[in-house]
Write a protein that holds these residues in place. Structure first.
Motif, PDB file in Angstrom:
ATOM      1  N   TYR A  86       0.556  -2.853   3.441  1.00 63.41           N
ATOM      2  CA  TYR A  86       1.785  -3.568   3.123  1.00 63.41           C
ATOM      3  C   TYR A  86       1.524  -5.046   2.844  1.00 63.41           C
ATOM      4  N   GLY A  87       2.349  -5.611   1.937  1.00 70.80           N
ATOM      5  CA  GLY A  87       2.203  -7.000   1.531  1.00 70.80           C
ATOM      6  C   GLY A  87       3.394  -7.846   1.919  1.00 70.80           C
ATOM      7  N   SER A  88       3.734  -8.783   1.039  1.00 71.07           N
ATOM      8  CA  SER A  88       4.805  -9.740   1.319  1.00 71.07           C
ATOM      9  C   SER A  88       6.127  -9.279   0.733  1.00 71.07           C
ATOM     10  N   TYR A  89       7.197  -9.835   1.270  1.00 73.01           N
ATOM     11  CA  TYR A  89       8.541  -9.511   0.790  1.00 73.01           C
ATOM     12  C   TYR A  89       9.462 -10.692   1.054  1.00 73.01           C
ATOM     13  N   ALA A  90      10.564 -10.715   0.326  1.00 67.91           N
ATOM     14  CA  ALA A  90      11.565 -11.771   0.480  1.00 67.91           C
ATOM     15  C   ALA A  90      12.873 -11.151   0.938  1.00 67.91           C
ATOM     16  N   GLY A 133       4.737  -8.052  -3.265  1.00 67.66           N
ATOM     17  CA  GLY A 133       3.383  -7.551  -3.456  1.00 67.66           C
ATOM     18  C   GLY A 133       2.370  -8.363  -2.660  1.00 67.66           C
ATOM     19  N   ALA A 134       1.161  -8.469  -3.217  1.00 73.77           N
ATOM     20  CA  ALA A 134       0.095  -9.244  -2.571  1.00 73.77           C
ATOM     21  C   ALA A 134       0.252 -10.707  -2.950  1.00 73.77           C
ATOM     22  N   ALA A 135       1.283 -11.343  -2.433  1.00 72.31           N
ATOM     23  CA  ALA A 135       1.640 -12.701  -2.839  1.00 72.31           C
ATOM     24  C   ALA A 135       0.787 -13.767  -2.175  1.00 72.31           C
ATOM     25  N   LEU A 145       5.798  -2.124   0.127  1.00 70.06           N
ATOM     26  CA  LEU A 145       6.937  -2.451   0.975  1.00 70.06           C
ATOM     27  C   LEU A 145       7.648  -1.146   1.306  1.00 70.06           C
ATOM     28  N   LEU A 146       7.950  -0.925   2.577  1.00 68.02           N
ATOM     29  CA  LEU A 146       8.640   0.291   2.999  1.00 68.02           C
ATOM     30  C   LEU A 146       9.906  -0.075   3.749  1.00 68.02           C
TER      31      LEU A 146
END
Length: 292
Positions: A86-90, A133-135, A145-146
């Motif tokens: 998992y990566g980044s999210y806003a 994503g991979a920010a 992202l789940l």
């Protein structure tokens, strides 16, 4: 800016759980997301070990894939997953955005709290969850992202009030139908039936008056492949539009269904005056079910 009314812990409060397949969630592009089939035998067999709410989730690796929820209440919590993939999210609530990372060296226990805010004003808000994503370098190239479910707290009534629940079935005479509705057999629905229309503009309405100092209203129906968008109007309020399809298998064009009653609309903190709520089908080639 509206006046700030925090959560009154002495009031009659209620937690509303919004699963990832419920139509009040607006996935801006459902094809960007993947989800397990809620009707599959494999999912049913794993029901005792599956950590996800009702066994389902929505997962994406598409940057800027997003989901939107309009809600009313002073608290909101988002649950999903955290781990190596998992990566980044806003997260945006109204006009304020926060960014986070769900990346970690090991999988966290599921479901994992992705965001929580118990200090919003008591009013109408819009929540947006967007995959970044991979920010950041700390994401180590992971981009997923789940989303499992969202929980919001609503106020049903002021302190000291007594709240009772009344269920009105779709075939109750208090519900008024226009536009070619039919009563269809559905063993998963309340009393084994649901109402369905394939006519654009077909509507179902009910008026009610709460005897206490406040109330809430919920509409339930199934969410299946032949259904399209619908709108809801409460009293003289704005038209609120929702999509009936709960989710897709990324890129395949196949959308999964839930024949069990799912939440299609809710409103809370209503006063004790007369209220009228109308559900309208917005398409001509698909249908809308109104279960209770």
């Amino acid at each position: 800016m509206p006046p700030y009314f925090p959560l009154n812990k002495s009031a009659v409060n209620f937690n509303v759980t919004i699963d990832d397949l419920i139509p009040v969630l607006n996935y801006t592009n459902p094809y960007d997301w993947q989800t397990p089939d809620p009707q599959s035998s494999a999912l049913a067999a794993a029901s005792t070990t599956n950590p996800w709410l009702e066994g389902t989730w929505h997962k994406t690796t598409v940057v800027n894939a997003s989901v939107i929820l309009n809600f009313e209440g002073p608290a909101i919590y988002i649950f999903g997953a955290s781990g190596p993939q998992y990566g980044s999210y806003a997260v945006t609530v109204d006009d304020v955005q926060w960014t986070y990372s769900a990346h970690s060296a090991t999988n966290a226990s599921n479901p994992h709290l992705l965001y929580g805010n118990p200090n919003l004003s008591y009013g109408t808000h819009q929540l947006t969850i967007r995959n970044l994503g991979a920010a950041h370098p700390s994401d180590e190239g992971a981009s997923a992202l789940l989303l499992d479910y969202i929980l919001t707290t609503i106020q049903l009534a002021p302190p000291g009030a007594t709240v009772t629940n009344t269920t009105v079935d779709a075939n109750h005479p208090a519900v008024t139908y226009t536009g070619g509705w039919t009563n269809k057999s559905n063993e998963d629905s309340r009393n084994g039936t649901s109402f369905h229309t394939e006519k654009h503009g077909g509507s179902a309405s009910i008026s009610f008056k709460d005897r206490s100092e406040g109330s809430a209203v919920y509409i339930f129906g199934d969410s299946v492949n032949d259904q399209g968008p619908y709108s809801v109007v409460l009293d003289n309020g704005p038209i609120q539009t929702y999509g009936s399809l709960g989710g897709g298998e990324g890129g395949s064009g196949r959308f999964y269904m839930k024949t069990q009653p799912t939440l299609k609309y809710f409103a809370s903190n209503l006063d004790s005056s007369q209220h009228t709520i109308t559900v309208t089908s917005n398409v001509s080639s698909t249908g809308l079910s109104f279960s209770e």
